[in-house]
Each structure stands twice: as structure tokens, then as C-alpha cells.
Design an enzyme around this catalytic site. Structure first.
Site, PDB file in Angstrom:
ATOM      1  CE1 TYR A   1      -4.144  -1.881   0.624  1.00 22.60           C
ATOM      2  CE2 TYR A   1      -2.660  -3.283   1.889  1.00 22.60           C
ATOM      3  CZ  TYR A   1      -3.876  -3.078   1.259  1.00 22.60           C
ATOM      4  OH  TYR A   1      -4.822  -4.085   1.260  1.00 22.60           O
ATOM      5  CB  SER A   2       0.938   4.256  -2.171  1.00 22.97           C
ATOM      6  OG  SER A   2       1.293   3.606  -3.369  1.00 22.97           O
TER       7      SER A   2
ATOM      8  CB  CYS B   1      -0.028   6.667  -8.375  1.00 29.12           C
ATOM      9  SG  CYS B   1      -0.012   5.419  -7.070  1.00 29.12           S
TER      10      CYS B   1
END
Length: 381
Positions: free
Chosen positions: A158-159, A339
């Protein structure tokens, strides 16, 4: 002017189709999305945040320590030793020996009409798993891996949606932006919990005080280049892909970081399904108000807006609309980031190629040069 982009709510766009998105339309929620106040920012320790009542959408702002700054002021952060490292931390904790962190808060980010649920999750790592903006944490959900009985689940990446100082500005927390993955049987239309996303549901169902095993940090491709404080950063996101950009923008416009005085241009394109699905909208809108010469913010709502052909507004439509300016900025050295769902990239690439050819340029040659100059940053999933 930059201010015009922020002043017109929902002007401009970027989004991409979501695979299986329509399967989430039957979800209904009574809760409402987080709103951000115009009061001065306040900092709470993780312990204080845990005991805050988070039942109301306004109270949730307190638990996240995300009250808006007074115009023209920035928040002091610590410890500034987090600025000293010459290289980003990488894989401090590995899957076989993860770090056990603590959930501070889990807050619903979206409104009742959003297709699906997205949560803002604050994790207390005690300062033991430092990271840089643009990196990711791995999360290992509890339970057994169904494909490997007796073994733990695989790591999910997870960013990170906060700066290295976290939402409490003390370097001890990290925030994730997580969309709950729910599967509906195409024949019956009923939810099949056995096929729901294991990690996203674990995180979204977590309560303050729950333990979570994390790995990392990982990733270098999305690190924010800070060698030139006057640089231009074009940020393109769909849905939770906005996570790393929230970290960038807090660092640029919210925090008082002695070693990084941003004076360039940050241009964010965020695409979601509808206005109830917007993520961190009030936070970004505040930057528009306070830094109109340095921040541009364009939103796309695929279910509420149409392109010039009367169809749903997707990323390639808006890229084409702004193509002259985008290409000019890239020629001048701007960094461009992507993204979100990997399905966003083919449409973008096709449009950029068509635009380049219309300008008498070779897109392949241009893309090659952008990559060589380290201006091209992509992290899709």
C-alpha cells in the site's frame, strides 16, 4: 492562471474505468465522508488519538490530526533528524520478520453515494519503520494463506499517504488510503465474502489498538525529487492512487521543513466516480486557496462529467485538453507521475502518442528521453 483550476469545483479531470466497479453499486452506507475544518492544525500523540471519539465525521478529523492550517502558516515537525539520511530506507522489515504496529484510527473517507468504501488508516509504528514520501508499506493480514496451509498470507503493498512525519507530525505514524475490495457474484448479485479482498477488509474493519504486521518500506520510483525546489510536478491519480501525492503535498504546503522550501508548481489530477468519492478534497482545496501560484487541482468525476464527445470523462480526454501545456512543462523538465489502476495507462499512452504525432514529434523518442532524464514515474496496480 493556477487559481482558476482550483476555484472551479470539478473542473478538469482524470480517471479510468474500474474493473468490476459496477458490482459495488449495491453497497449502501449510513456514514458520511470526512470533512476538514478551517481551524488551526493541532497535533495529538498516538495515545491521545486512540481515545478520541471517532463516531462523528467531524470528530474523525481530530483523530486524524488533520485540521486545516490557518492561511499562510505551516506546521512544525519533528524529529528533523528524519531529513538527515542520504538514501531512502529500504526493507527495514521483511516478510519473515515483520514489525508489529498498532492501528490508531480507521476513518471512512467517502460519502454515502460513493461506489464502494475507502478508508484513511493511521498506523503507529513508534518511529521504528521510517519512510520517505512516495514509498509503500507491506501489510500481512492475519490468518493462513489458503494456497499454502500453515503459512501466513502474502504481503500486500500500500502506498503511504502521509509524509515521513505522519499525520501527528512526530515521525511515529504512517497513513494508508485503502479501498475495501468486495466481490459480488455476477449471477446472483450477492456478496461472496469468501472472495472479498482479505487485506483491505482486515484494514478497513480494524479498530484502534488492533495490531498489524507491516514490512518495508519499499519503492524508489515514486520518491519525490527535492534537488530543485522550483521544479514542476504533474501528478495523475485514479482513486486510492492519490495516496503518495497526499504525502508530497503535505510536505510541500503543510509542513515547515527547513531543508525543503518548495516554490515550484504542483499540478494534481484526480479521477473518481462521483463527488462523494473524492479523497482528501477539502485538504487539497485548502492548498488551492493558500498557494494559488504553486498548486493546481483538477478533478474528474466519470459518472457526473462528460468529455467533448458527450461520453464519460476519462484521463486521456483531459490529458489531450491540456496537452500543449503538459508537453511544454515536460520539455522544461517537469516530473510526471502516474499512480492508480494499471488500466489507466494504455489510454494515456495512446493519447500522448497521438498528441505528439500531431505536434510532429515521435512519442517513443520523447518517452525514452523522459525516462532517461528520470522525469517519468509510474506505479500502477
Amino acid at each position: 492562471m493556477a487559481a482558476a483550476h482550483c476555484g472551479l469545483r470539478f473542473q478538469a479531470s482524470i480517471t479510468a474505468p474500474v474493473t468490476g466497479d459496477t458490482s459495488l453499486q449495491k453497497l449502501t452506507f449510513k456514514t458520511q465522508k470526512i470533512r476538514f475544518s478551517d481551524k488551526q492544525w493541532m497535533t495529538f500523540s498516538p495515545l491521545e488519538m486512540k481515545v478520541k471519539n471517532t463516531s462523528s465525521r467531524y470528530q474523525s478529523v481530530i483523530s486524524m490530526s488533520t485540521q486545516q492550517a490557518v492561511s499562510g502558516t505551516k506546521v512544525s515537525v519533528a524529529p528533523l533528524a528524519l531529513e538527515d539520511a542520504k538514501e531512502p530506507p529500504l526493507n527495514t522489515y521483511k516478510p519473515k520478520e515483520p514489525y508489529t504496529a498498532t492501528i490508531v484510527s480507521v476513518e471512512r473517507l467517502v460519502g454515502p453515494k460513493a461506489p464502494g468504501e475507502t478508508c484513511h488508516i493511521v498506523i503507529d509504528h513508534g518511529g521504528n519503520v521510517p519512510y520517505w514520501e512516495g514509498q509503500s508499506y507491506g501489510v500481512i493480514p492475519p490468518g493462513e494463506n489458503p494456497k499454502k496451509p500453515g503459512a501466513p498470507h502474502n504481503v500486500r503493498l500500500y502506498s503511504i499517504a502521509s509524509t515521513r512525519y505522519g499525520d501527528s507530525f512526530d515521525g511515529k505514524t504512517a497513513s494508508l488510503c485503502v479501498r475495501r475490495a468486495v466481490y459480488y457474484d455476477p449471477e446472483t448479485g450477492k456478496e461472496d465474502t469468501s472472495k472479498n479482498g482479505v487485506c483491505s477488509n482486515f484494514l478497513c474493519n480494524s479498530k484502534p489498538g488492533d495490531k498489524v504486521k507491516i514490512t518495508g518500506p519499499s519503492g524508489k520510483i515514486m520518491l519525490l525529487p527535492e534537488d530543485d525546489p522550483n521544479a514542476t510536478h504533474i501528478m495523475i491519480a485514479t482513486g486510492t492512487g492519490v495516496a503518495p501525492y497526499r504525502g508530497y503535498l503535505r510536505r510541500m504546503f503543510m509542513e515547515s521543513v527547513p531543508k525543503y522550501k518548495f516554490n515550484g508548481l504542483a499540478w494534481l489530477f484526480l479521477g473518481v466516480a462521483n463527488s462523494d468519492s473524492l479523497l482528501y478534497d477539502d485538504e487539497f482545496s485548502k492548498y488551492c486557496k493558500d498557494y494559488p501560484d504553486n498548486f493546481r487541482f483538477d478533478r474528474a468525476l466519470s459518472r457526473e462529467q462528460t468529455n467533448k464527445n458527450g461520453r464519460k470523462m476519462y484521463v486521456q480526454d483531459k490529458i489531450e485538453e491540456y496537452s500543449d501545456e503538459v508537453f511544454k512543462l515536460l520539455d522544461e523538465g517537469a516530473h510526471i507521475y502516474f499512480c492508480g489502476l494499471k488500466g489507466m495507462m494504455p489510454g494515456i499512452q495512446e493519447t500522448l502518442k497521438r498528441v505528439a504525432e500531431g505536434r510532429g514529434e515521435s512519442w517513443e523518442a520523447k518517452l525514452s528521453q523522459l525516462k532517461k532524464n528520470k522525469q517519468w514515474h509510474v506505479e500502477v496496480y
